[in-house]
Design an enzyme around this catalytic site. Structure first.
Site, PDB file in Angstrom:
ATOM      1  N   ARG A 239       0.777  -1.442   0.051  1.00 57.60           N
ATOM      2  CA  ARG A 239       0.090   0.088   0.053  1.00 57.60           C
ATOM      3  C   ARG A 239       0.749   1.247   0.008  1.00 57.60           C
ATOM      4  NH1 ARG A 239      -3.646  -1.644   5.138  1.00 57.60           N
ATOM      5  NH2 ARG A 239      -2.770  -3.805   4.747  1.00 57.60           N
TER       6      ARG A 239
ATOM      7  N   GLU B 159       7.564   1.274  -7.098  1.00 57.04           N
ATOM      8  CA  GLU B 159       7.810   0.971  -5.610  1.00 57.04           C
ATOM      9  C   GLU B 159       7.740   2.124  -4.601  1.00 57.04           C
ATOM     10  OE1 GLU B 159       7.940  -1.553  -3.324  1.00 57.04           O
ATOM     11  OE2 GLU B 159       8.645  -3.403  -4.302  1.00 57.04           O
ATOM     12  N   ASP B 160       7.567   1.961  -3.412  1.00 64.41           N
ATOM     13  CA  ASP B 160       7.767   3.070  -2.486  1.00 64.41           C
ATOM     14  C   ASP B 160       9.300   3.172  -2.063  1.00 64.41           C
ATOM     15  OD1 ASP B 160       7.523   0.629  -1.254  1.00 64.41           O
ATOM     16  OD2 ASP B 160       6.302   1.337   0.293  1.00 64.41           O
TER      17      ASP B 160
ATOM     18  N   ASP C 262      14.240  -2.213  -0.058  1.00 68.40           N
ATOM     19  CA  ASP C 262      15.180  -2.379   1.031  1.00 68.40           C
ATOM     20  C   ASP C 262      16.055  -3.679   0.783  1.00 68.40           C
ATOM     21  OD1 ASP C 262      15.612  -2.210   3.686  1.00 68.40           O
ATOM     22  OD2 ASP C 262      14.126  -3.335   4.492  1.00 68.40           O
TER      23      ASP C 262
ATOM     24  N   LEU D  99      10.931  -7.140  -4.842  1.00 61.76           N
ATOM     25  CA  LEU D  99      11.130  -6.573  -6.259  1.00 61.76           C
ATOM     26  C   LEU D  99      11.559  -7.872  -7.054  1.00 61.76           C
ATOM     27  CD1 LEU D  99      10.705  -4.271  -8.048  1.00 61.76           C
ATOM     28  CD2 LEU D  99      13.079  -3.744  -7.319  1.00 61.76           C
TER      29      LEU D  99
ATOM     30  N   PHE E 266      14.678   3.216   9.157  1.00 65.30           N
ATOM     31  CA  PHE E 266      13.330   2.820   8.965  1.00 65.30           C
ATOM     32  C   PHE E 266      12.497   4.504   8.803  1.00 65.30           C
ATOM     33  CE2 PHE E 266       9.076   1.799   9.256  1.00 65.30           C
ATOM     34  CZ  PHE E 266       8.842   0.727   8.903  1.00 65.30           C
TER      35      PHE E 266
ATOM     36  N   ARG F  75       1.009   7.139   7.560  1.00 70.53           N
ATOM     37  CA  ARG F  75       0.992   7.187   5.949  1.00 70.53           C
ATOM     38  C   ARG F  75       0.642   8.756   5.209  1.00 70.53           C
ATOM     39  NH1 ARG F  75       1.230   1.878   3.876  1.00 70.53           N
ATOM     40  NH2 ARG F  75       0.334   0.263   4.930  1.00 70.53           N
TER      41      ARG F  75
HETATM   42  P1  IMP Z   1      12.109  -5.447   0.631  1.00 70.07           P
HETATM   43  O1  IMP Z   1      11.370  -6.589  -0.001  1.00 70.07           O
HETATM   44  O2  IMP Z   1      12.977  -5.621   1.879  1.00 70.07           O
HETATM   45  O3  IMP Z   1      12.986  -4.859  -0.365  1.00 70.07           O
HETATM   46  O4  IMP Z   1      11.143  -4.619   1.162  1.00 70.07           O
HETATM   47  C1  IMP Z   1      10.139  -3.704   0.481  1.00 70.07           C
HETATM   48  C2  IMP Z   1       8.982  -3.515   1.369  1.00 70.07           C
HETATM   49  O5  IMP Z   1       9.163  -3.288   2.726  1.00 70.07           O
HETATM   50  C3  IMP Z   1       8.643  -2.135   0.946  1.00 70.07           C
HETATM   51  O6  IMP Z   1       7.590  -2.142  -0.042  1.00 70.07           O
HETATM   52  C4  IMP Z   1       7.910  -1.574   2.379  1.00 70.07           C
HETATM   53  O7  IMP Z   1       6.652  -1.998   2.098  1.00 70.07           O
HETATM   54  C5  IMP Z   1       8.685  -2.060   3.281  1.00 70.07           C
HETATM   55  N1  IMP Z   1       9.747  -1.376   4.100  1.00 70.07           N
HETATM   56  C6  IMP Z   1      11.160  -1.406   3.903  1.00 70.07           C
HETATM   57  N2  IMP Z   1      11.842  -0.497   4.526  1.00 70.07           N
HETATM   58  C7  IMP Z   1      10.881   0.255   4.984  1.00 70.07           C
HETATM   59  C8  IMP Z   1      10.864   1.463   5.665  1.00 70.07           C
HETATM   60  O8  IMP Z   1      11.892   1.956   6.046  1.00 70.07           O
HETATM   61  N3  IMP Z   1       9.797   2.051   5.821  1.00 70.07           N
HETATM   62  C9  IMP Z   1       8.589   1.746   5.713  1.00 70.07           C
HETATM   63  N4  IMP Z   1       8.337   0.417   5.200  1.00 70.07           N
HETATM   64  C10 IMP Z   1       9.603  -0.316   4.581  1.00 70.07           C
END
Ligand code: IMP
Length: 309
Positions: A165, A219-220, A223, A228, A272, A285
């Site tokens: 979201r 993507e937002d 991490d 992805l 974070f 949000r």
């Molecule tokens: P990844 O799969 O570890 O790359 O994480 C991606 C998802 O983790 C993002 O789409 C976010 O929903 C969540 N996420 C990762 N880091 C943060 C953060 O610093 N704040 C809020 N959500 C995060």
């Protein structure tokens, strides 16, 4: 004058000022919000003359006429701060009767965190530590990304695929900066403990077909890259004409799976972050900026049980 008319007038005034930095515009917005009159770079003060010619001058960023106070923002690189301090010392020696205040980066960021909440301006939001990316910085960068995508996809009709979201604010702003016909769709992903550690699965799939279309995953934040990576593998099987990625935030230091990100808004440190769509347990949000959370607040939260969503 109504609040709406005042906000419009202030917006018009702001857009006509040639601010050198997004932080200055943000500062002016806060002053406007609190009805503090200001002028941007109204005058230059000579600091040093040689043979009757001014060879060094200082132009403070703001003047607040009601307070008879000049303000200089030092939100720039640390390397430039020393030079600013030197100029300020010269200024104070030469103009001892003129009031000037230097606003350091940390002062400015806590000011934003306290007063720059937009919809929360009257409410203290517990947990917020610092504004990492302000609303105007977001606006500028998202505009640039939209313009770049419009150039790269000229003559095509991309399909933007948002990952719910956290992406909603970014998607809504980005698509309005893409000057091409386009379509949008959304997916939702959930992570779970799989046999080989953390794994992700699709909990809401796309409604649009992908075959032969130009797909941009929006993507937002990237991490670890797990989300992805899973998405890219799954969507590639649906035979799109092209598949690219646009991420607002890149937390590169935490990457476990390496993959190219074609469009990146901002690279951020390993912290974070919340706001502009991103949450901590569904909170924050609707903040208009990206902020970090206070460490002690996070620790208290970790001790309390997660409330059911
Ligand atoms: P990844 O799969 O570890 O790359 O994480 C991606 C998802 O983790 C993002 O789409 C976010 O929903 C969540 N996420 C990762 N880091 C943060 C953060 O610093 N704040 C809020 N959500 C995060």
């Amino acid at each position: 004058m109504s609040a709406k008319a005042r906000a419009e007038e202030s917006e018009n005034a702001l857009s006509s000022v040639p601010f050198a930095h997004a932080s200055e515009e943000e500062f002016a917005r806060i002053l406007d919000f609190y009805d503090v009159a200001w002028r941007y770079e109204p005058r230059s003060f000579p600091l040093r003359e040689e043979e009757g010619r001014v060879v060094e001058a200082f132009t403070p960023d703001f003047y607040l006429p009601d307070l008879e106070l000049y303000i200089e923002l030092t939100t720039l690189k640390q390397s430039l701060v020393t030079e600013k301090h030197r100029k300020l010392r010269l200024f104070q020696e030469r103009y001892p009767d003129i009031q000037i205040k230097l606003l350091h980066r940390s002062d400015y960021l806590s000011l934003l965190a306290k007063y720059g909440f937009g919809p929360f301006s009257e409410v203290e939001v517990a947990g917020i530590h610092e504004v990492l990316i302000s609303a105007s910085e977001l606006e500028r960068r998202v505009g640039e990304l939209g313009a770049q995508i419009s150039r790269d996809y000229k003559g095509k009709e991309p399909l933007l695929v948002g990952v719910l979201r956290g992406v909603i604010c970014f998607m809504a702003d980005l698509m309005r900066h893409i000057s091409l016909p386009l379509a949008i769709d959304f997916m939702a992903i959930s992570s779970y403990e799989g046999e080989q550690g953390e794994a992700v699965r699709i909990v809401k799939d796309l409604e649009e077909p992908l075959a032969s279309r130009h797909i941009i995953i929006v993507e937002d934040i990237v991490d670890t890259g797990m989300t992805l990576n899973t998405l890219l593998q799954g969507l590639q099987l649906r035979r799109p004409a092209s598949l690219k990625v646009c991420a607002l935030l890149d937390k590169r230091a935490r990457r476990l799976v390496d993959m190219p990100i074609d469009y990146v808004g901002f690279e951020i440190p390993d912290e974070f972050v919340v706001g502009y769509g991103l949450d901590f347990r569904q909170k924050f949000r609707n903040l208009p900026f990206i902020a970090t959370l206070k460490r002690d607040w996070l620790q208290t939260q970790a001790q309390t049980k997660q409330s059911p969503e």
